[in-house]
Design a protein around this motif. Structure first.
Motif, short mmCIF file in Angstrom:
data_model
loop_
_atom_site.label_atom_id
_atom_site.label_comp_id
_atom_site.label_asym_id
_atom_site.label_seq_id
_atom_site.Cartn_x
_atom_site.Cartn_y
_atom_site.Cartn_z
N LYS A 1 0.84 -1.21 0.00
CA LYS A 1 0.00 0.00 0.00
C LYS A 1 0.87 1.26 0.00
O LYS A 1 0.56 2.25 -0.68
CB LYS A 1 -0.93 -0.01 1.22
N HIS B 1 1.99 1.71 -3.68
CA HIS B 1 1.07 1.81 -4.82
C HIS B 1 -0.13 2.69 -4.50
O HIS B 1 -0.89 2.39 -3.58
CB HIS B 1 0.60 0.42 -5.24
N CYS C 1 -2.84 3.03 -6.07
CA CYS C 1 -4.16 2.46 -6.35
C CYS C 1 -4.69 1.62 -5.17
O CYS C 1 -5.84 1.19 -5.18
CB CYS C 1 -4.13 1.62 -7.62
N ILE C 2 -3.87 1.38 -4.15
CA ILE C 2 -4.35 0.68 -2.95
C ILE C 2 -4.83 1.72 -1.95
O ILE C 2 -4.06 2.58 -1.53
CB ILE C 2 -3.25 -0.18 -2.31
N LEU D 1 -8.99 -1.31 -3.65
CA LEU D 1 -8.30 -0.57 -4.71
C LEU D 1 -9.18 0.57 -5.21
O LEU D 1 -10.40 0.55 -5.00
CB LEU D 1 -8.01 -1.51 -5.88
N GLY E 1 -11.05 -4.55 -9.52
CA GLY E 1 -10.25 -5.65 -9.01
C GLY E 1 -10.13 -6.84 -9.97
O GLY E 1 -9.17 -7.60 -9.90
N ASN F 1 -14.09 -3.84 -6.13
CA ASN F 1 -12.71 -3.36 -6.03
C ASN F 1 -11.98 -3.75 -4.74
O ASN F 1 -11.00 -3.13 -4.38
CB ASN F 1 -12.68 -1.83 -6.20
N LEU G 1 0.63 -4.25 -9.99
CA LEU G 1 0.13 -2.92 -9.61
C LEU G 1 1.05 -1.82 -10.11
O LEU G 1 0.61 -0.69 -10.34
CB LEU G 1 -0.06 -2.84 -8.09
N ASN H 1 -0.33 1.60 -11.83
CA ASN H 1 -0.04 2.94 -11.32
C ASN H 1 0.33 3.91 -12.42
O ASN H 1 0.19 5.12 -12.27
CB ASN H 1 1.11 2.89 -10.30
#
Ligand SMILES: *Cc1c(COP(=O)(O)O)cnc(C)c1O
Length: 397
Positions: free
Chosen positions: A322, A325, A327-328, A342, A346, A366, A392, A396
């Motif tokens: 996390k 990234h 997107c987390i 996310l 997902g 997600n 991921l 990103n």
């Protein structure tokens, strides 16, 4: 061969499942293999079912041994494995009595029937409503579906059962301000599984318990997903210093054989008198033999303690992801019931993971859910984490 399976599946099965193009041939421990011999590390475990891994040899032996002695007799008679399993559940929980059925939804049906009947026998016939939580999941049969707080699952099936009402999960004021005069019970998952791996505040369930006590109504914990060690305690309620009156179990109880159970304290359970409820297959020797072996291995190998440790390790790795990234947006859960939210869809991640040989699951569009066998090793977690890391990375950009 695979094409034949797919073609026949498409033509002969009811289309209730949107399946991945994975044709599972066999499994062992945390691994599955398809017909091409491709290996997958399984972080789904049949949806939190195979806690002791696939094709567990000790459980397989116990089931085979029992199968050669006695598959099934009616509950008109006594069988030892059923009584032994009930004794184990009573010894290891708040409960005094157990009713066995064949699935989670049936365990919930049983609980719904019991709480209604309990108040009818007390002469409080107006207390028939069950208060449930938004985003909850309790099963697909009409009673359990009626108790489920997800509108999309009820589409096309109305009218559902009368006598269910919903409040937001983890919102104690919503319960406080509710008129409880015609309510007989509150049903809640200690951690919402299908709803998105949602953990309540530390004191929420205690406060729910207090309100139920004051109002003279019953508390049902649906531990079908959270039970049997999944959250790092044998039962999830143990985390929250609170006990329910009734608990439902299924999924991991038999490590893959169809079993459900309703556990209750005795004065409530006694509302079921002979003939009030029944199940042909419930608690049959061949099924309870499997669950008894599960219980034995849990104790011998300290599976619950291992799950707690492995879960803490897993969360740390997810937290680290996390931090890398964007997107987390959230990492949550308890033990080995973990979710990672996310801000992108997902399903593409699930598909890419499968290509790379990892099975994970996505809920609520997600949220990636990780529910591996409780015997999963750190190396397998590390392998998944590095796979997710590289996938991921691209998301990103
Ligand atoms: C899976 C699940 C159910 C339903 O169990 P089935 O065996 O599929 O009927 C009910 N409640 C919870 C919390 C579950 O996770």
């Amino acid at each position: 061969m695979i094409k034949d399976i797919k073609d026949r599946a498409d033509s002969v099965l009811v289309k209730t499942y949107k399946r991945f193009p994975l044709f599972v041939k066999e499994g062992s421990g945390c691994r599955l293999w398809d017909y091409d011999g491709k290996e997958y590390i399984d972080f789904v475990a049949g949806i939190a079912v195979c806690n002791l891994g696939h094709a567990n040899p000790e459980i397989a032996d116990a089931v085979c041994k029992q199968a050669k002695k006695l598959f099934h007799v009616s509950n008109l008679y006594y069988t030892k494995p059923q009584v032994d399993l009930a004794s184990w559940l009573v010894k290891n929980s708040f409960g005094d009595r157990v009713f066995f059925c064949n699935s989670g939804t049936e365990a919930v049906e049983c609980a719904i029937k019991l709480v209604r009947r309990y108040f009818v026998l007390k002469g409080e016939t107006n207390r028939y409503k069950i208060l449930s939580m938004e985003k909850s999941f309790h099963g697909r049969t009409m009673g359990a579906l009626s108790a489920t707080g997800q509108e999309k699952l009820k589409q096309g099936f109305y009218p559902v059962l009368d006598g269910f009402d919903f409040i937001p999960f983890n919102d104690i004021d919503a319960l406080k301000t509710k008129d409880l005069t015609d309510v007989c019970a509150v049903i809640v998952e200690p951690v919402q599984g299908e709803g998105g791996v949602c953990c309540p505040d530390e004191d929420y369930l205690q406060k729910v318990r207090e309100i139920c006590n004051k109002a003279g109504i019953l508390l049902i914990f649906d531990e079908i997903q959270t039970g049997m060690g999944r959250t790092g305690k044998l039962f999830c309620y143990e985390h929250y210093n609170v006990v329910p009156d009734i608990m439902t179990l299924a999924k991991a109880l038999g490590n893959g054989v169809p079993i459900g159970a309703m556990v209750a304290v005795s004065d409530i359970a006694d509302a079921f008198t002979p003939g009030a409820h029944a199940s042909t297959f419930g608690g049959s020797p061949i099924i309870t033999a499997s669950a008894l072996k599960v219980a034995e291995i849990f104790e011998r190998d300290n599976i619950v303690g291992k799950c707690k440790k492995t879960g803490e390790y897993f969360v740390k790795q997810l937290e680290h992801l996390k931090s890398k990234h964007k997107c987390i947006v959230d990492v949550r859960g308890k033990g080995l019931l973990l979710g990672m939210k996310l801000n992108i869809a997902g399903n593409t991640i699930v598909n890419r993971c499968m290509e790379k040989g990892f099975l994970i699951n996505c809920i609520q569009e997600n949220i990636l859910r990780f529910i591996p066998p409780l015997i999963i090793e750190r190396e397998d977690i590390d392998a998944l984490i590095s796979c997710l890391d590289s996938l991921l990375q691209n998301e990103n950009l």
